[in-house]
Scaffold this motif. Structure first.
Motif, PDB file in Angstrom:
ATOM      1  N   LYS A 174       0.843  -1.231  -0.200  1.00 27.41           N
ATOM      2  CA  LYS A 174      -0.396   0.099  -0.035  1.00 27.41           C
ATOM      3  C   LYS A 174       1.028   1.567  -0.132  1.00 27.41           C
ATOM      4  O   LYS A 174       2.249   1.300   0.469  1.00 27.41           O
ATOM      5  CB  LYS A 174      -0.411  -0.173   1.153  1.00 27.41           C
ATOM      6  N   ILE A 175       0.562   2.391  -0.902  1.00 24.67           N
ATOM      7  CA  ILE A 175       1.380   3.280  -0.599  1.00 24.67           C
ATOM      8  C   ILE A 175       0.249   3.795   0.405  1.00 24.67           C
ATOM      9  O   ILE A 175      -0.930   4.315   0.307  1.00 24.67           O
ATOM     10  CB  ILE A 175       0.781   4.192  -1.826  1.00 24.67           C
ATOM     11  N   VAL A 176       1.200   4.106   1.405  1.00 23.53           N
ATOM     12  CA  VAL A 176       0.716   4.821   2.402  1.00 23.53           C
ATOM     13  C   VAL A 176       0.953   6.996   2.608  1.00 23.53           C
ATOM     14  O   VAL A 176       0.277   7.527   3.547  1.00 23.53           O
ATOM     15  CB  VAL A 176       0.485   4.756   3.698  1.00 23.53           C
ATOM     16  N   ASP A 177       1.519   7.665   2.022  1.00 25.56           N
ATOM     17  CA  ASP A 177       2.155   8.640   2.209  1.00 25.56           C
ATOM     18  C   ASP A 177       2.357   8.950   0.728  1.00 25.56           C
ATOM     19  O   ASP A 177       3.144   7.964  -0.342  1.00 25.56           O
ATOM     20  CB  ASP A 177       2.980   8.835   3.027  1.00 25.56           C
ATOM     21  N   LEU A 178       2.328  10.105  -0.098  1.00 25.09           N
ATOM     22  CA  LEU A 178       2.620  10.570  -1.518  1.00 25.09           C
ATOM     23  C   LEU A 178       3.044  12.018  -1.830  1.00 25.09           C
ATOM     24  O   LEU A 178       2.003  12.726  -0.412  1.00 25.09           O
ATOM     25  CB  LEU A 178       1.342  10.039  -2.563  1.00 25.09           C
ATOM     26  N   THR A 179       4.197  12.605  -1.673  1.00 23.29           N
ATOM     27  CA  THR A 179       4.518  14.565  -1.807  1.00 23.29           C
ATOM     28  C   THR A 179       4.535  14.345  -2.911  1.00 23.29           C
ATOM     29  O   THR A 179       4.602  13.415  -3.843  1.00 23.29           O
ATOM     30  CB  THR A 179       5.020  14.384  -0.764  1.00 23.29           C
ATOM     31  N   ARG A 180       5.022  15.788  -3.372  1.00 25.80           N
ATOM     32  CA  ARG A 180       5.237  15.432  -5.569  1.00 25.80           C
ATOM     33  C   ARG A 180       6.705  15.195  -5.613  1.00 25.80           C
ATOM     34  O   ARG A 180       6.592  14.670  -6.466  1.00 25.80           O
ATOM     35  CB  ARG A 180       5.647  16.714  -5.325  1.00 25.80           C
ATOM     36  N   ASP A 181       7.529  14.833  -4.473  1.00 24.72           N
ATOM     37  CA  ASP A 181       8.811  13.965  -4.719  1.00 24.72           C
ATOM     38  C   ASP A 181       9.065  12.965  -4.488  1.00 24.72           C
ATOM     39  O   ASP A 181      10.406  12.389  -4.704  1.00 24.72           O
ATOM     40  CB  ASP A 181       9.542  14.793  -4.583  1.00 24.72           C
ATOM     41  N   SER A 182       7.868  12.583  -2.816  1.00 21.77           N
ATOM     42  CA  SER A 182       8.466  11.039  -2.559  1.00 21.77           C
ATOM     43  C   SER A 182       7.326  10.379  -2.312  1.00 21.77           C
ATOM     44  O   SER A 182       6.108  10.761  -3.102  1.00 21.77           O
ATOM     45  CB  SER A 182       9.194  11.204  -1.329  1.00 21.77           C
ATOM     46  N   LEU A 183       7.189   8.515  -1.738  1.00 22.61           N
ATOM     47  CA  LEU A 183       6.272   8.322  -0.933  1.00 22.61           C
ATOM     48  C   LEU A 183       6.447   7.007  -0.422  1.00 22.61           C
ATOM     49  O   LEU A 183       8.478   7.083  -0.903  1.00 22.61           O
ATOM     50  CB  LEU A 183       5.524   7.570  -2.846  1.00 22.61           C
ATOM     51  N   ILE A 184       5.904   7.221   0.106  1.00 27.34           N
ATOM     52  CA  ILE A 184       6.069   5.982   1.528  1.00 27.34           C
ATOM     53  C   ILE A 184       5.298   4.841   1.153  1.00 27.34           C
ATOM     54  O   ILE A 184       4.099   4.305   0.910  1.00 27.34           O
ATOM     55  CB  ILE A 184       5.860   6.193   2.918  1.00 27.34           C
ATOM     56  N   VAL A 185       5.323   3.230   1.435  1.00 28.63           N
ATOM     57  CA  VAL A 185       4.632   2.288   0.537  1.00 28.63           C
ATOM     58  C   VAL A 185       4.742   1.276   1.829  1.00 28.63           C
ATOM     59  O   VAL A 185       6.117   1.371   2.604  1.00 28.63           O
ATOM     60  CB  VAL A 185       5.557   1.124  -0.175  1.00 28.63           C
ATOM     61  N   GLU A 186       4.273   1.003   2.308  1.00 28.07           N
ATOM     62  CA  GLU A 186       3.841  -0.389   3.673  1.00 28.07           C
ATOM     63  C   GLU A 186       3.578  -1.850   2.977  1.00 28.07           C
ATOM     64  O   GLU A 186       2.766  -2.200   1.642  1.00 28.07           O
ATOM     65  CB  GLU A 186       2.601   0.577   4.405  1.00 28.07           C
ATOM     66  N   LEU A 187       4.520  -2.433   3.415  1.00 29.15           N
ATOM     67  CA  LEU A 187       4.326  -3.693   3.086  1.00 29.15           C
ATOM     68  C   LEU A 187       4.431  -4.555   3.443  1.00 29.15           C
ATOM     69  O   LEU A 187       5.103  -4.852   5.241  1.00 29.15           O
ATOM     70  CB  LEU A 187       5.047  -4.180   2.246  1.00 29.15           C
ATOM     71  N   THR A 188       3.210  -5.777   4.097  1.00 28.52           N
ATOM     72  CA  THR A 188       3.532  -7.199   5.697  1.00 28.52           C
ATOM     73  C   THR A 188       3.628  -8.185   4.472  1.00 28.52           C
ATOM     74  O   THR A 188       2.797  -8.213   4.032  1.00 28.52           O
ATOM     75  CB  THR A 188       2.191  -6.533   6.123  1.00 28.52           C
ATOM     76  N   GLY A 189       4.873  -9.122   5.145  1.00 28.00           N
ATOM     77  CA  GLY A 189       4.475 -10.687   4.738  1.00 28.00           C
ATOM     78  C   GLY A 189       5.260 -11.320   5.139  1.00 28.00           C
ATOM     79  O   GLY A 189       6.348 -11.017   6.116  1.00 28.00           O
ATOM     80  N   LYS A 190       5.899 -12.272   5.122  1.00 21.04           N
ATOM     81  CA  LYS A 190       6.672 -13.154   4.984  1.00 21.04           C
ATOM     82  C   LYS A 190       8.399 -12.647   5.246  1.00 21.04           C
ATOM     83  O   LYS A 190       8.044 -12.023   3.968  1.00 21.04           O
ATOM     84  CB  LYS A 190       7.207 -15.036   4.371  1.00 21.04           C
ATOM     85  N   PRO A 191       9.468 -12.805   5.262  1.00 19.19           N
ATOM     86  CA  PRO A 191      10.926 -12.347   5.258  1.00 19.19           C
ATOM     87  C   PRO A 191      11.241 -12.293   3.810  1.00 19.19           C
ATOM     88  O   PRO A 191      11.948 -11.045   2.930  1.00 19.19           O
ATOM     89  CB  PRO A 191      11.706 -12.715   6.138  1.00 19.19           C
ATOM     90  N   GLY A 192      10.934 -13.136   2.761  1.00 18.97           N
ATOM     91  CA  GLY A 192      10.947 -13.846   1.613  1.00 18.97           C
ATOM     92  C   GLY A 192      10.540 -12.868   0.811  1.00 18.97           C
ATOM     93  O   GLY A 192      11.270 -12.093  -0.195  1.00 18.97           O
ATOM     94  N   LYS A 193       9.154 -12.817   1.345  1.00 20.46           N
ATOM     95  CA  LYS A 193       8.557 -10.732   0.462  1.00 20.46           C
ATOM     96  C   LYS A 193       8.932 -10.106  -0.126  1.00 20.46           C
ATOM     97  O   LYS A 193       9.032  -9.178  -0.821  1.00 20.46           O
ATOM     98  CB  LYS A 193       6.842 -11.365   0.466  1.00 20.46           C
ATOM     99  N   ILE A 194       9.295  -9.708   1.564  1.00 24.81           N
ATOM    100  CA  ILE A 194       9.868  -8.462   1.802  1.00 24.81           C
ATOM    101  C   ILE A 194      11.438  -8.274   1.434  1.00 24.81           C
ATOM    102  O   ILE A 194      11.634  -6.811   0.582  1.00 24.81           O
ATOM    103  CB  ILE A 194      10.369  -8.292   3.111  1.00 24.81           C
ATOM    104  N   ASP A 195      11.990  -8.982   1.105  1.00 19.74           N
ATOM    105  CA  ASP A 195      13.551  -8.433   0.217  1.00 19.74           C
ATOM    106  C   ASP A 195      13.302  -8.564  -1.105  1.00 19.74           C
ATOM    107  O   ASP A 195      14.235  -7.839  -1.690  1.00 19.74           O
ATOM    108  CB  ASP A 195      14.368 -10.324   0.673  1.00 19.74           C
ATOM    109  N   ALA A 196      12.232  -9.806  -1.573  1.00 23.34           N
ATOM    110  CA  ALA A 196      11.823  -9.739  -2.899  1.00 23.34           C
ATOM    111  C   ALA A 196      11.459  -8.431  -3.092  1.00 23.34           C
ATOM    112  O   ALA A 196      12.088  -7.943  -4.586  1.00 23.34           O
ATOM    113  CB  ALA A 196      11.174 -11.287  -3.910  1.00 23.34           C
TER     114      ALA A 196
END
Length: 174
Positions: free
Chosen positions: A114-136
């Motif tokens: 999920k994109i949880v924050d968006l500005t003109r020059d940046s965005l913040i993404v949130e991801l929950t999952g298994k460690p392998g999914k996060i690494d990928a």
């Protein structure tokens, strides 16, 4: 000898300094902590610590034995990572241009991030999952400008109705 990655689940008395004592025990004996999470359980007097570590089977056995000796540790078990539910939370901030946003959004949709924050020059993404999914996910994002990231570390819980027992008695170590 092969290095084994394991998740240790500990139930500990919720006392000041218990986390420091557990971490110091690891450090004094030269054991590495790959990640660590701590939270109160449904019993406010008990906290659950999940430690991801690695080592040969003999080293893991030694870690368990040494950890059991700590007075505030009520229970410890090596989680069966193939049968347990494992999760991590990642927050990652990316410097972006308008042209990059649609591609990053596509990547997020594929990974169910999920994109949880968006500005003109940046965005913040949130991801929950298994460690392998996060690494990928981080690997796929590596061509982009990652400004900042933080991960919670793995937490895990066994499937089914079996629960991790702990001793309720005041002086459980004789």
């Amino acid at each position: 000898m092969t290095q084994e990655k394991v998740a240790l689940a500990l139930l500990v008395e919720n006392n000041t300094g218990v986390l420091a004592r557990v971490a110091m025990m690891f450090g004094r004996r030269g054991y590495n902590i790959d990640s660590l999470t701590v939270s109160e359980t449904n019993d406010p007097g008990i906290s659950r610590i999940t430690i991801a570590t690695h080592g040969e089977e003999k080293v893991i056995d030694q870690i368990v034995l040494q950890t059991k000796k700590l007075i505030e540790v009520r229970s410890i078990r090596v989680e069966d990572t193939s049968a347990a539910i494992q999760r991590e939370l990642l927050l990652v901030k990316l410097r972006t241009t308008e042209n990059q946003r649609s591609r990053i959004k596509e990547i997020c949709e594929i990974y169910e991030a999920k994109i949880v924050d968006l500005t003109r020059d940046s965005l913040i993404v949130e991801l929950t999952g298994k460690p392998g999914k996060i690494d990928a996910f981080l690997e796929v994002l590596s061509p982009y400008d990652i400004i900042e990231q933080c991960r919670t570390g793995m937490t895990t819980i066994g499937r089914g109705s079996a629960v991790m027992p702990y001793d309720h008695t005041e002086n459980h170590r004789a």
